[in-house]
Design an enzyme around this catalytic site. Sequence first.
Site, PDB file in Angstrom:
ATOM      1  N   ASP A  99      -7.165  63.028 -19.098  1.00 56.09           N
ATOM      2  CA  ASP A  99      -6.971  61.590 -18.794  1.00 56.09           C
ATOM      3  C   ASP A  99      -8.340  60.970 -18.487  1.00 56.09           C
ATOM      4  O   ASP A  99      -9.101  61.525 -17.696  1.00 56.09           O
ATOM      5  CB  ASP A  99      -6.068  61.408 -17.557  1.00 56.09           C
ATOM      6  CG  ASP A  99      -4.675  62.020 -17.765  1.00 56.09           C
ATOM      7  OD1 ASP A  99      -4.085  62.497 -16.784  1.00 56.09           O
ATOM      8  OD2 ASP A  99      -4.250  62.064 -18.926  1.00 56.09           O
ATOM      9  N   ASP A 105     -10.453  55.689  -9.526  1.00 58.49           N
ATOM     10  CA  ASP A 105      -9.795  57.005  -9.347  1.00 58.49           C
ATOM     11  C   ASP A 105     -10.717  57.922  -8.555  1.00 58.49           C
ATOM     12  O   ASP A 105     -10.345  58.536  -7.569  1.00 58.49           O
ATOM     13  CB  ASP A 105      -9.654  57.736 -10.695  1.00 58.49           C
ATOM     14  CG  ASP A 105      -8.526  57.246 -11.543  1.00 58.49           C
ATOM     15  OD1 ASP A 105      -8.325  57.829 -12.612  1.00 58.49           O
ATOM     16  OD2 ASP A 105      -7.867  56.298 -11.142  1.00 58.49           O
ATOM     17  N   GLU A 128      -4.721  65.137  -8.331  1.00 60.07           N
ATOM     18  CA  GLU A 128      -4.612  64.962  -9.775  1.00 60.07           C
ATOM     19  C   GLU A 128      -5.987  65.009 -10.420  1.00 60.07           C
ATOM     20  O   GLU A 128      -6.161  65.396 -11.564  1.00 60.07           O
ATOM     21  CB  GLU A 128      -3.942  63.632 -10.132  1.00 60.07           C
ATOM     22  CG  GLU A 128      -3.796  63.463 -11.651  1.00 60.07           C
ATOM     23  CD  GLU A 128      -3.072  62.184 -12.057  1.00 60.07           C
ATOM     24  OE1 GLU A 128      -2.254  62.258 -12.981  1.00 60.07           O
ATOM     25  OE2 GLU A 128      -3.341  61.141 -11.441  1.00 60.07           O
ATOM     26  N   GLU A 129      -7.021  64.642  -9.648  1.00 62.24           N
ATOM     27  CA  GLU A 129      -8.378  64.560 -10.201  1.00 62.24           C
ATOM     28  C   GLU A 129      -9.156  65.864 -10.087  1.00 62.24           C
ATOM     29  O   GLU A 129     -10.290  65.967 -10.559  1.00 62.24           O
ATOM     30  CB  GLU A 129      -9.156  63.426  -9.506  1.00 62.24           C
ATOM     31  CG  GLU A 129      -8.521  62.059  -9.651  1.00 62.24           C
ATOM     32  CD  GLU A 129      -8.200  61.692 -11.115  1.00 62.24           C
ATOM     33  OE1 GLU A 129      -7.155  61.062 -11.367  1.00 62.24           O
ATOM     34  OE2 GLU A 129      -8.966  62.108 -12.004  1.00 62.24           O
ATOM     35  N   ASP A 151      -1.965  62.021  -5.591  1.00 65.01           N
ATOM     36  CA  ASP A 151      -2.442  61.307  -6.767  1.00 65.01           C
ATOM     37  C   ASP A 151      -3.222  60.142  -6.188  1.00 65.01           C
ATOM     38  O   ASP A 151      -2.639  59.205  -5.657  1.00 65.01           O
ATOM     39  CB  ASP A 151      -1.265  60.813  -7.627  1.00 65.01           C
ATOM     40  CG  ASP A 151      -1.749  60.029  -8.851  1.00 65.01           C
ATOM     41  OD1 ASP A 151      -0.899  59.680  -9.697  1.00 65.01           O
ATOM     42  OD2 ASP A 151      -2.962  59.757  -8.944  1.00 65.01           O
ATOM     43  N   LEU A 153      -4.889  57.581  -7.248  1.00 63.23           N
ATOM     44  CA  LEU A 153      -4.641  56.219  -7.726  1.00 63.23           C
ATOM     45  C   LEU A 153      -3.702  56.265  -8.921  1.00 63.23           C
ATOM     46  O   LEU A 153      -4.110  56.364 -10.070  1.00 63.23           O
ATOM     47  CB  LEU A 153      -5.956  55.537  -8.082  1.00 63.23           C
ATOM     48  CG  LEU A 153      -6.059  54.050  -7.704  1.00 63.23           C
ATOM     49  CD1 LEU A 153      -5.744  53.835  -6.240  1.00 63.23           C
ATOM     50  CD2 LEU A 153      -7.422  53.499  -8.057  1.00 63.23           C
ATOM     51  N   ASP A 154      -2.422  56.178  -8.602  1.00 67.68           N
ATOM     52  CA  ASP A 154      -1.397  56.233  -9.648  1.00 67.68           C
ATOM     53  C   ASP A 154      -1.345  54.912 -10.393  1.00 67.68           C
ATOM     54  O   ASP A 154      -1.469  53.861  -9.796  1.00 67.68           O
ATOM     55  CB  ASP A 154      -0.045  56.525  -9.000  1.00 67.68           C
ATOM     56  CG  ASP A 154       1.083  56.455 -10.014  1.00 67.68           C
ATOM     57  OD1 ASP A 154       1.906  55.514  -9.913  1.00 67.68           O
ATOM     58  OD2 ASP A 154       1.077  57.266 -10.947  1.00 67.68           O
ATOM     59  N   GLU A 310       3.533  63.479  -7.810  1.00 69.91           N
ATOM     60  CA  GLU A 310       4.190  62.220  -8.210  1.00 69.91           C
ATOM     61  C   GLU A 310       5.714  62.343  -7.991  1.00 69.91           C
ATOM     62  O   GLU A 310       6.284  61.659  -7.154  1.00 69.91           O
ATOM     63  CB  GLU A 310       3.860  61.856  -9.666  1.00 69.91           C
ATOM     64  CG  GLU A 310       2.412  61.399  -9.856  1.00 69.91           C
ATOM     65  CD  GLU A 310       2.008  61.155 -11.306  1.00 69.91           C
ATOM     66  OE1 GLU A 310       1.208  60.231 -11.540  1.00 69.91           O
ATOM     67  OE2 GLU A 310       2.467  61.918 -12.194  1.00 69.91           O
TER      68      GLU A 310
END
Length: 370
Positions: A99, A105, A128-129, A151, A153-154, A310
């Site tokens: 991504d 983010d 997530e990062e 997460d 920054l969703d 999430e």
Amino acid sequence: MTPFLNQIQSETSTTIMATAKKAAADNGVLHSQTSGNRIITLDEFIIRSEKDFDYATGELTGLLRDIGVAAKIINREVNKAGLVNIVGEADSGENHSGDMQQKLDVYANEKLIECLQNSGECCAIASEENTDILNIPPVGSKKSHYVVMFDPLDGSSNIDVNVSVGTIFAIYRRESDVSGPATKADFLQAGNKQIAAGYVLYGTSTILVYTTGRGVNGFTLDPSIGEFCLSHRNMRIPEHGQTYSVNQGYYSKFDLEMRRYIDHCSDQNYGLRYIGSMVSDIHRILIQGGIFLYPSTRKYPKGKLRLLYECNPLSLLVEQAGGKAINTQLKRILEVEPTELHQRSTIVIGSPGMVDELKAFIERYSALPL
Ligand code: FBP
């Protein structure tokens, strides 16, 4: 119209009217409770709720506070994103799952990690990062019992177009011995083992919504005093709603049972609402009712959204508010045993009446053994 659809349709219309009346009434009550009453800040609410837990040591309080501080810092950058050179793609390029990382983010990720190092109440994080878990050095002699996954920054693909985005977090008690570093196993726990979960929505106003397994409460940030203030006490999701939330652009790529359900939604004149940032869609559904679905597609045969940071946290929140959350194999999301840190999942989440409705379509039309 088949007898199956007749039965579904008659049930649906009566339930909608009843639910709409109740949701309106609830909403009215909610707002009058806070007005004229003394402002209750997030910190105060967390400390007060601590006494609900016999074994409370203040660790969870410290952690929730750290997340509150990180949310305020991220909020400041999100709010001025259009002004400073913080929008657009980060020089760091793609993250481990390909991504494209947005600058915000990376910033939000760094701030959450920094803040969670403050109190020493968190021994490791998963994001997530970040490809792998990150052990947090202990503060003094503190031995922390908690791990946090998030997460940062969703919905980040919405930043450049000024659409609301959010931070999602989940807190677990570690299972490994506190004398050593945390392990991946501490993160691969089923969602029903979450100690706390929540999100921060950076929208028209910024709101932090969380649960510790005893109901769901929302706190709106008052920038003039820099405090999250209780604005949504004991949130309850309406039994039924009048909107469905799905990326309809993928309609032709969905399985039959999903297409049949989406057809049913339009027959029922449900409105289609899809912001493309899950936190925003779920927040709307928590307040107004409705259903959100992200089933399997050709690009994401196992679903797109991440189970650990999430689906699990949002499912705990929705269940705590009286809603339901399942995957398209009809398994309760919170009972799925994770096997990978960044595993994806299909998800159907929202008002219990509507999730049950979709369940009936899956049972009726799914070609897959359920
Ligand atoms: P990120 O966490 O990478 O932002 O992805 C999640 C998300 O943006 C959700 O917030 C949203 O519901 C979904 O992906 C949108 O996906 P799509 O564009 O495929 O509909």
